[in-house]
Write a protein that holds these residues in place. Structure first.
Motif, PDB file in Angstrom:
ATOM      1  N   ASN A 324       0.838  -1.262  -0.079  1.00 19.17           N
ATOM      2  CA  ASN A 324      -0.140  -0.116  -0.045  1.00 19.17           C
ATOM      3  C   ASN A 324       0.864   1.244  -0.136  1.00 19.17           C
ATOM      4  O   ASN A 324       0.517   2.279  -0.695  1.00 19.17           O
ATOM      5  CB  ASN A 324      -0.944  -0.141   1.176  1.00 19.17           C
ATOM      6  N   VAL A 325       1.908   1.270   0.866  1.00 23.85           N
ATOM      7  CA  VAL A 325       2.839   2.299   0.599  1.00 23.85           C
ATOM      8  C   VAL A 325       3.451   2.715  -0.732  1.00 23.85           C
ATOM      9  O   VAL A 325       3.456   3.875  -1.340  1.00 23.85           O
ATOM     10  CB  VAL A 325       4.103   2.100   1.670  1.00 23.85           C
ATOM     11  N   SER A 326       3.905   1.766  -1.480  1.00 26.36           N
ATOM     12  CA  SER A 326       4.385   1.488  -2.771  1.00 26.36           C
ATOM     13  C   SER A 326       3.363   2.091  -3.633  1.00 26.36           C
ATOM     14  O   SER A 326       3.560   2.901  -4.625  1.00 26.36           O
ATOM     15  CB  SER A 326       4.821   0.384  -3.242  1.00 26.36           C
ATOM     16  N   VAL A 327       1.917   1.719  -3.541  1.00 26.95           N
ATOM     17  CA  VAL A 327       0.743   2.074  -4.287  1.00 26.95           C
ATOM     18  C   VAL A 327       0.482   3.474  -4.305  1.00 26.95           C
ATOM     19  O   VAL A 327       0.284   4.340  -5.165  1.00 26.95           O
ATOM     20  CB  VAL A 327      -0.557   1.009  -4.248  1.00 26.95           C
ATOM     21  N   VAL A 328       0.384   4.036  -3.091  1.00 25.51           N
ATOM     22  CA  VAL A 328       0.094   5.345  -2.964  1.00 25.51           C
ATOM     23  C   VAL A 328       1.095   6.431  -3.447  1.00 25.51           C
ATOM     24  O   VAL A 328       0.743   7.286  -4.034  1.00 25.51           O
ATOM     25  CB  VAL A 328      -0.278   5.559  -1.290  1.00 25.51           C
ATOM     26  N   ILE A 329       2.484   6.247  -3.080  1.00 27.63           N
ATOM     27  CA  ILE A 329       3.685   6.852  -3.820  1.00 27.63           C
ATOM     28  C   ILE A 329       3.387   6.814  -5.317  1.00 27.63           C
ATOM     29  O   ILE A 329       3.506   7.834  -5.798  1.00 27.63           O
ATOM     30  CB  ILE A 329       4.837   6.469  -3.167  1.00 27.63           C
ATOM     31  N   ARG A 330       3.318   5.468  -5.886  1.00 23.83           N
ATOM     32  CA  ARG A 330       3.145   5.445  -7.123  1.00 23.83           C
ATOM     33  C   ARG A 330       2.192   6.280  -7.882  1.00 23.83           C
ATOM     34  O   ARG A 330       2.181   6.984  -8.617  1.00 23.83           O
ATOM     35  CB  ARG A 330       3.197   4.112  -7.512  1.00 23.83           C
ATOM     36  N   SER A 331       0.951   6.194  -7.454  1.00 21.89           N
ATOM     37  CA  SER A 331      -0.426   6.582  -7.693  1.00 21.89           C
ATOM     38  C   SER A 331      -0.293   7.941  -7.731  1.00 21.89           C
ATOM     39  O   SER A 331      -0.429   8.769  -8.657  1.00 21.89           O
ATOM     40  CB  SER A 331      -1.310   6.161  -7.189  1.00 21.89           C
ATOM     41  N   SER A 332       0.311   8.740  -6.394  1.00 20.59           N
ATOM     42  CA  SER A 332       0.389   9.974  -6.426  1.00 20.59           C
ATOM     43  C   SER A 332       1.429  10.685  -7.426  1.00 20.59           C
ATOM     44  O   SER A 332       1.232  11.695  -8.089  1.00 20.59           O
ATOM     45  CB  SER A 332       0.950  10.318  -5.051  1.00 20.59           C
ATOM     46  N   LEU A 333       2.555  10.124  -7.648  1.00 21.25           N
ATOM     47  CA  LEU A 333       3.702  10.552  -8.499  1.00 21.25           C
ATOM     48  C   LEU A 333       3.133  10.561 -10.079  1.00 21.25           C
ATOM     49  O   LEU A 333       3.134  11.791 -10.703  1.00 21.25           O
ATOM     50  CB  LEU A 333       4.919   9.727  -8.539  1.00 21.25           C
ATOM     51  N   VAL A 334       2.341   9.757 -10.364  1.00 18.33           N
ATOM     52  CA  VAL A 334       1.875   9.439 -11.785  1.00 18.33           C
ATOM     53  C   VAL A 334       0.797  10.387 -11.945  1.00 18.33           C
ATOM     54  O   VAL A 334       0.561  11.201 -12.795  1.00 18.33           O
ATOM     55  CB  VAL A 334       0.954   7.906 -11.961  1.00 18.33           C
ATOM     56  N   GLN A 335      -0.330  10.493 -11.043  1.00 16.36           N
ATOM     57  CA  GLN A 335      -1.280  11.633 -11.043  1.00 16.36           C
ATOM     58  C   GLN A 335      -0.660  13.106 -10.992  1.00 16.36           C
ATOM     59  O   GLN A 335      -1.248  13.969 -11.768  1.00 16.36           O
ATOM     60  CB  GLN A 335      -2.356  11.433 -10.002  1.00 16.36           C
ATOM     61  N   LEU A 336       0.113  13.454 -10.180  1.00 13.32           N
ATOM     62  CA  LEU A 336       0.464  14.833  -9.821  1.00 13.32           C
ATOM     63  C   LEU A 336       1.767  15.263 -10.856  1.00 13.32           C
ATOM     64  O   LEU A 336       1.332  16.555 -11.400  1.00 13.32           O
ATOM     65  CB  LEU A 336       1.235  14.942  -8.478  1.00 13.32           C
ATOM     66  N   LEU A 337       1.971  14.298 -11.547  1.00 15.43           N
ATOM     67  CA  LEU A 337       3.230  14.794 -12.631  1.00 15.43           C
ATOM     68  C   LEU A 337       2.467  14.525 -14.037  1.00 15.43           C
ATOM     69  O   LEU A 337       3.195  14.830 -15.078  1.00 15.43           O
ATOM     70  CB  LEU A 337       4.470  13.817 -12.378  1.00 15.43           C
ATOM     71  N   THR A 338       1.297  14.440 -14.219  1.00 22.12           N
ATOM     72  CA  THR A 338       0.733  14.219 -15.461  1.00 22.12           C
ATOM     73  C   THR A 338      -0.276  15.249 -15.720  1.00 22.12           C
ATOM     74  O   THR A 338      -1.066  15.356 -14.873  1.00 22.12           O
ATOM     75  CB  THR A 338      -0.018  12.693 -15.592  1.00 22.12           C
ATOM     76  N   PRO A 339      -0.196  16.023 -16.788  1.00 16.14           N
ATOM     77  CA  PRO A 339      -1.286  16.944 -17.018  1.00 16.14           C
ATOM     78  C   PRO A 339      -2.613  16.211 -17.149  1.00 16.14           C
ATOM     79  O   PRO A 339      -2.917  15.182 -17.801  1.00 16.14           O
ATOM     80  CB  PRO A 339      -0.861  17.675 -18.234  1.00 16.14           C
ATOM     81  N   ASP A 340      -3.952  16.927 -16.992  1.00 14.52           N
ATOM     82  CA  ASP A 340      -4.899  16.296 -17.224  1.00 14.52           C
ATOM     83  C   ASP A 340      -5.416  15.654 -18.439  1.00 14.52           C
ATOM     84  O   ASP A 340      -5.913  14.569 -18.585  1.00 14.52           O
ATOM     85  CB  ASP A 340      -5.916  17.172 -16.922  1.00 14.52           C
ATOM     86  N   GLU A 341      -5.026  16.360 -19.650  1.00 12.56           N
ATOM     87  CA  GLU A 341      -5.189  15.947 -20.986  1.00 12.56           C
ATOM     88  C   GLU A 341      -4.487  14.678 -21.544  1.00 12.56           C
ATOM     89  O   GLU A 341      -4.684  14.270 -22.151  1.00 12.56           O
ATOM     90  CB  GLU A 341      -4.820  17.057 -21.962  1.00 12.56           C
ATOM     91  N   MET A 342      -3.768  14.334 -20.523  1.00 15.18           N
ATOM     92  CA  MET A 342      -2.762  12.968 -20.755  1.00 15.18           C
ATOM     93  C   MET A 342      -3.177  11.867 -19.716  1.00 15.18           C
ATOM     94  O   MET A 342      -2.551  11.096 -19.929  1.00 15.18           O
ATOM     95  CB  MET A 342      -1.385  13.434 -20.651  1.00 15.18           C
ATOM     96  N   ARG A 343      -3.788  12.314 -18.601  1.00 11.01           N
ATOM     97  CA  ARG A 343      -4.000  11.260 -17.732  1.00 11.01           C
ATOM     98  C   ARG A 343      -4.546   9.997 -18.085  1.00 11.01           C
ATOM     99  O   ARG A 343      -4.326   8.897 -17.583  1.00 11.01           O
ATOM    100  CB  ARG A 343      -4.925  11.885 -16.646  1.00 11.01           C
ATOM    101  N   GLY A 344      -5.663  10.107 -19.107  1.00 10.37           N
ATOM    102  CA  GLY A 344      -6.189   8.804 -19.622  1.00 10.37           C
ATOM    103  C   GLY A 344      -5.376   7.952 -20.523  1.00 10.37           C
ATOM    104  O   GLY A 344      -4.978   6.770 -19.864  1.00 10.37           O
ATOM    105  N   ARG A 345      -4.138   8.498 -20.996  1.00  7.43           N
ATOM    106  CA  ARG A 345      -3.170   7.588 -21.730  1.00  7.43           C
ATOM    107  C   ARG A 345      -2.234   7.034 -20.856  1.00  7.43           C
ATOM    108  O   ARG A 345      -1.886   6.104 -20.828  1.00  7.43           O
ATOM    109  CB  ARG A 345      -2.605   8.353 -23.022  1.00  7.43           C
ATOM    110  N   VAL A 346      -1.784   7.957 -19.801  1.00  5.73           N
ATOM    111  CA  VAL A 346      -0.825   7.626 -18.994  1.00  5.73           C
ATOM    112  C   VAL A 346      -1.172   6.815 -17.798  1.00  5.73           C
ATOM    113  O   VAL A 346      -0.513   5.537 -17.694  1.00  5.73           O
ATOM    114  CB  VAL A 346      -0.245   8.838 -18.227  1.00  5.73           C
ATOM    115  N   SER A 347      -2.411   6.667 -17.534  1.00  8.02           N
ATOM    116  CA  SER A 347      -3.167   5.763 -16.482  1.00  8.02           C
ATOM    117  C   SER A 347      -3.320   4.296 -17.143  1.00  8.02           C
ATOM    118  O   SER A 347      -3.111   3.431 -16.525  1.00  8.02           O
ATOM    119  CB  SER A 347      -4.507   6.366 -16.002  1.00  8.02           C
ATOM    120  N   ALA A 348      -3.668   4.451 -18.621  1.00  8.44           N
ATOM    121  CA  ALA A 348      -3.718   3.238 -19.307  1.00  8.44           C
ATOM    122  C   ALA A 348      -2.353   2.483 -19.267  1.00  8.44           C
ATOM    123  O   ALA A 348      -2.465   1.045 -19.058  1.00  8.44           O
ATOM    124  CB  ALA A 348      -4.213   3.426 -20.694  1.00  8.44           C
TER     125      ALA A 348
END
Length: 407
Positions: A324-348
């Motif tokens: 869970n520690v790893s998941v929260v850090i990874r998820s936060s980094l991915v979402q906060l460092l990605t612009p909204d218009e790219m979030r779908g592709r980066v999340s995929a």
């Protein structure tokens, strides 16, 4: 002026966040219940570790084939509607499985076909759901919202397997029927979700835009390092995929015991989520992520070698807390460092990495257990996870030196 903890709590009071939370809980409950039921059903009918591995493979294949398409669709169309369609498909698929079991015409190839459909639906649902959350809360509240959302999923992951195992003991069709109802209820809840921010103007579909998620991640070593670390760690440390074998052959328990074993990682993860909600990760997040992965590997080794149900449950709880520690850090980094218009592709693409670690990890664990036995496969996988963490510390020094969740 800075944002206080009270301000952050209020930022999470957006009326659609509880709807998101409830829909995610129901979807997670349904998935966990069906996973226990499908795993036990396949192993009970085949007695084969290879067959359990194939369940993971058929979940993983749609993610590989559909990842790039999923990302573009999530950035091109209404994300709420995409999630609704996925949950509708999942609910109907489980309903068909229940009917097939009740009428006694279900075959193992039929189960694999259903798993393939479920995998395709989840390939769209998971990254789209992840891309929805940043539009529900302000950026300053996102790490806390992710921790709360994670706790919801972990709660469902505790209840779901146990409930699935108990329902299976009552009747084979019961967990499939209830899981179908939960998916359909989640689908209905999504109708009431309203986004805080409008959807930005989308670029037209081109080959470049479809592949842009991969290009974006490659250009951000911190994101690439975090999601690839998670992928290889869980890919190698996927002993939990062998839980039906451990429950049936090593720990000498039944479906109820399998439900407890599947719930144990979520108990640890939920406990850690509660801690992270009250004490957010502020400094040294890179080092903490690597430490968590090493603990995950060590706990996997303990679980794989255990012949005691109590020891196994404790090891799995520690494993879940570290993950869970790893998941929260990874998820936060991915979402906060990605612009909204790219979030779908980066999340995929991120979901492909996660799917690789989970579903392909199940396939790898099943094959390794078939060749070496469940215990040696689990021990070697845990050791491999520790080795990967140490190697990634050298390959991605930027991730190791990352201090805050904003990079």
């Amino acid at each position: 002026m800075g944002t206080t903890a009270v301000d952050r709590d209020r930022l999470l009071d957006h009326p659609s966040f509880p709807v998101f939370w409830a829909a995610r809980v129901l979807s997670a409950l349904a998935f966990q219940m069906s996973a226990v039921a499908i795993g036990w059903l396949v192993y009970a009918r085949t007695g084969s570790a290879y067959s359990l591995g194939l369940v993971g493979l058929f979940q993983f294949l749609p993610m590989v084939v559909l990842t790039l398409l999923v990302g573009h669709v999530a950035d091109q169309y209404d994300r709420r509607r995409i999630v609704q369609i996925c949950q509708l498909v999942e609910g109907l698929t489980l309903a068909v499985l229940a009917v097939a079991i009740f009428d006694d015409w279900l075959t193992i190839p039929g189960v694999f076909a259903a798993v393939l459909v479920l995998g395709a639906a989840r390939a769209f649902e998971q990254p789209t759901m992840a891309a929805l959350l940043p539009a529900l809360v302000p950026a300053v509240a996102l790490p806390r919202a992710l921790a709360i959302s994670s706790s919801a999923v972990q709660t469902a992951t505790i209840i779901g397997p146990s409930l699935g195992g108990l329902l299976y003991a009552v009747g084979v069709t019961a967990p499939f029927v209830i899981a179908a109802v939960f998916f359909l209820a989640a689908c209905g809840l999504m109708t009431f979700m309203r986004l805080q921010r409008s959807v930005p103007r989308r670029e037209p579909p081109t080959l470049r835009s479809v592949f842009s998620g991969i290009a974006f991640i490659r250009s951000r070593p911190v994101i690439l390092g975090s999601i690839s670390l998670d992928m290889f760690a869980v890919l190698l440390g996927g002993a939990t995929a062998l839980l039906p074998i451990y429950a049936h052959d090593i720990l000498q328990t039944g479906p109820w015991g399998l439900g407890l074993l599947r719930s144990a990682p979520a108990v640890g993860a939920l406990t850690m989520s509660a801690v992270l909600t009250r004490v957010p990760l502020r400094r040294g997040v890179g080092r903490k992520m690597f430490a968590a992965v090493i603990v995950f590997g060590a706990a996997t080794v303990v679980f794989a070698a255990s012949t005691s149900l109590v020891v196994s449950l404790v090891a799995l709880a520690v494993l879940g807390a570290a993950d869970n520690v790893s998941v929260v850090i990874r998820s936060s980094l991915v979402q906060l460092l990605t612009p909204d218009e790219m979030r779908g592709r980066v999340s995929a693409v991120n979901s492909l990495f996660v799917g690789t670690s989970n579903q392909l990890g199940e396939f790898e664990s099943g094959m390794a257990a078939g060749l070496l036995g469940a215990v040696p496969a689990g021990v070697l996988g845990g050791i491999g996870t520790i080795v990967i963490a140490l190697l990634w510390m050298r390959l991605f020094p930027g991730l190791r030196k990352t201090e805050t969740l904003s990079g």
